[in-house]
Write a protein that holds these residues in place. Structure first.
Motif, PDB file in Angstrom:
ATOM      1  N   ASP A   1       0.868  -1.192   0.000  1.00 41.60           N
ATOM      2  CA  ASP A   1       0.000   0.000   0.000  1.00 41.60           C
ATOM      3  C   ASP A   1       0.903   1.239   0.000  1.00 41.60           C
ATOM      4  O   ASP A   1       2.002   1.209   0.558  1.00 41.60           O
ATOM      5  CB  ASP A   1      -0.896  -0.020   1.250  1.00 41.60           C
ATOM      6  CG  ASP A   1      -1.910   1.114   1.274  1.00 41.60           C
ATOM      7  OD1 ASP A   1      -3.086   0.853   0.974  1.00 41.60           O
ATOM      8  OD2 ASP A   1      -1.522   2.263   1.604  1.00 41.60           O
TER       9      ASP A   1
ATOM     10  N   HIS B   1       0.758   3.796   1.634  1.00 41.08           N
ATOM     11  CA  HIS B   1       0.949   4.368   2.973  1.00 41.08           C
ATOM     12  C   HIS B   1       1.619   3.332   3.882  1.00 41.08           C
ATOM     13  O   HIS B   1       1.474   2.132   3.674  1.00 41.08           O
ATOM     14  CB  HIS B   1      -0.407   4.798   3.539  1.00 41.08           C
ATOM     15  CG  HIS B   1      -1.144   5.725   2.610  1.00 41.08           C
ATOM     16  ND1 HIS B   1      -2.136   5.303   1.748  1.00 41.08           N
ATOM     17  CD2 HIS B   1      -0.988   7.062   2.392  1.00 41.08           C
ATOM     18  CE1 HIS B   1      -2.578   6.336   1.034  1.00 41.08           C
ATOM     19  NE2 HIS B   1      -1.895   7.417   1.399  1.00 41.08           N
TER      20      HIS B   1
ATOM     21  N   ASP C   1      -2.935   1.785  -4.027  1.00 43.24           N
ATOM     22  CA  ASP C   1      -2.962   3.239  -4.140  1.00 43.24           C
ATOM     23  C   ASP C   1      -1.607   3.856  -4.485  1.00 43.24           C
ATOM     24  O   ASP C   1      -1.471   5.085  -4.522  1.00 43.24           O
ATOM     25  CB  ASP C   1      -3.550   3.884  -2.873  1.00 43.24           C
ATOM     26  CG  ASP C   1      -2.981   3.318  -1.589  1.00 43.24           C
ATOM     27  OD1 ASP C   1      -2.026   2.519  -1.646  1.00 43.24           O
ATOM     28  OD2 ASP C   1      -3.505   3.675  -0.509  1.00 43.24           O
TER      29      ASP C   1
HETATM   30 ZN    ZN Z   1      -3.051   3.475   1.457  1.00 45.84          ZN
END
Ligand code: ZN
Ligand code: 6DK
Length: 370
Positions: free
Chosen positions: A180, A182, A268
């Motif tokens: 991801d 993040h 993402d």
């Molecule tokens: Zn994320």
């Protein structure tokens, strides 16, 4: 061997309401209301594509169940579980902890169904019904720590699955790879002192949470060396991520020797995503997944389970997930990425020196894994 697939309409009913995405909507202060960025649309379209591509017919559909209190408490504090339940009981819902992680009315049960989707896949793998699996769940999980929700996450779905795999199914060593965009801070924190769970997070440096996911965060006490971070600079793309896989992730997995690989599949970091500034394409997700599948085949009888995390482009997320699922399944569908030619030129930047520096720093830590 079969690939399991978990989805449930209730996942789309986790109601995040309106907000400006990060700050609450507030017309009185000139903050325009908007549908929350973590809304059902990208995931609904992803399920549609999995269905209409024909891939769904190739998958073993696994029914999710609700994680029990005992299962939640293997990771979370009683106070946190009670907080989510109480917020969920409110007529208008509440928040999981940081002010922009909505808990819709009834989301306690939906969050338990998300965690339980991963539990169902772990059990199916342990029973030998499937070797790989994908859970298209909402809400996401990787930011949730033992005692708080944050970053749109209520319960840490994969951490709960990892504890279940160890406690109930006797799988001794679990590796959690998180690509991801993040930082997978919740998962990292939960297992920070635990040498039996290796966490590896590839993410955009200092994106979210702020000041989290640096290379020097490398585990503590007994778990020293068993948390790896690759905080890639904004603008990193296909070349940087593939280099990270080859130079850090795969060598780390080979050294650790997991009995099960879990993947936090946020997509993402793709070039169209509004919540980060990375440049991955479906080809990147395909090749990264292929490397993980090969590692799982080599190390742990092919056992690889993915949980959906972030992914906020309603139009590109479905193709990124389809690429991951095709590789997990070892098949291709009639669908090809319709955006491939559009992004080809500007996503082909070669590996940059400032990206290589970050990757080198993480690679230097791989020998600490035992
Ligand atoms: Zn994320
Ligand atoms: N907030 C996720 O995709 C969630 O990882 C991402 C959450 C991003 C929150 C937005 C943000 C800030 C930044 C700075 C200071 C305060 C708040 F969990 C997943 F859904 F997968 O940048």
């Amino acid at each position: 061997m079969a690939t399991g697939y978990v989805f449930h309409p209730e996942y789309l009913w986790h109601d995040t309401g309106t907000s400006a995405g990060v700050l609450p909507a507030d017309p009185t202060a000139g903050v325009q209301p908007a549908v929350h960025i973590e809304n059902p649309e990208a995931k609904r379209r992803t399920h549609e594509l999995i269905h209409l591509s024909g891939l769904l017919a190739e998958l073993l559909v696994v029914e999710p169940r609700r994680a029990t209190m005992t299962e939640l408490l293997r990771v979370h504090t009683p106070a946190h579980v009670q907080h989510i339940r109480a917020q969920s009981d409110l007529r208008g819902g509440g928040d999981a902890g940081d002010g922009f992680s909505p808990v819709g009315h009834g989301s306690y049960d939906i969050a338990r169904l998300a965690a339980g989707g991963l539990l169902a896949l772990v059990t199916a793998v342990a029973d030998g019904d499937i070797t790989t699996g994908y859970a298209l769940t909402r809400p996401p999980g990787h930011h949730a720590t033992a005692d708080t929700g944050m970053g749109f996450c209520l319960f840490n779905n994969l951490a709960i699955a990892a504890r279940h795999a160890r406690t109930v199914h006797g799988l001794a060593r679990i590796a959690i790879v998180d690509w991801d965009a993040h930082h997978g801070n919740g998962t990292q924190t939960i297992f920070y002192a635990d040498p039996t769970v290796l966490t590896i997070s590839l993410h955009q440096a200092n994106c979210f949470p702020p000041d989290s996911g640096w290379t020097h965060e490398n585990g503590t006490a007994q778990g020293a060396g068993h948390a790896l971070n690759v905080p890639l600079p904004p603008g990193s793309g296909h070349a940087a991520y593939l280099q990270t896989m080859h130079q850090v992730v795969i060598p780390a997995l080979d050294r650790f020797g997991p009995d099960l690989i879990l993947l936090a599949n946020g997509v993402d970091a793709n070039v169209f995503d509004p919540m980060a500034r990375q440049m991955l394409t479906t080809a990147t997700y395909r090749q990264m997944t292929r490397l993980l599948v090969d590692a799982a085949d080599r190390l742990c009888h092919g056992r690889l389970i993915a949980a959906h995390e972030g992914g906020y482009s309603p139009f590109y997320t479905p193709y990124c997930v389809l690429a991951v699922l095709e590789e997990l399944t070892g098949t291709t569908t009639r669908i090809t990425d319709p955006y491939a030619t559009i992004v080809a030129a500007y996503t082909s930047e070669p590996l940059q020196p400032h990206q290589q520096d970050v990757i080198d720093a993480a690679a230097d830590l791989v020998p600490r894994i035992t």
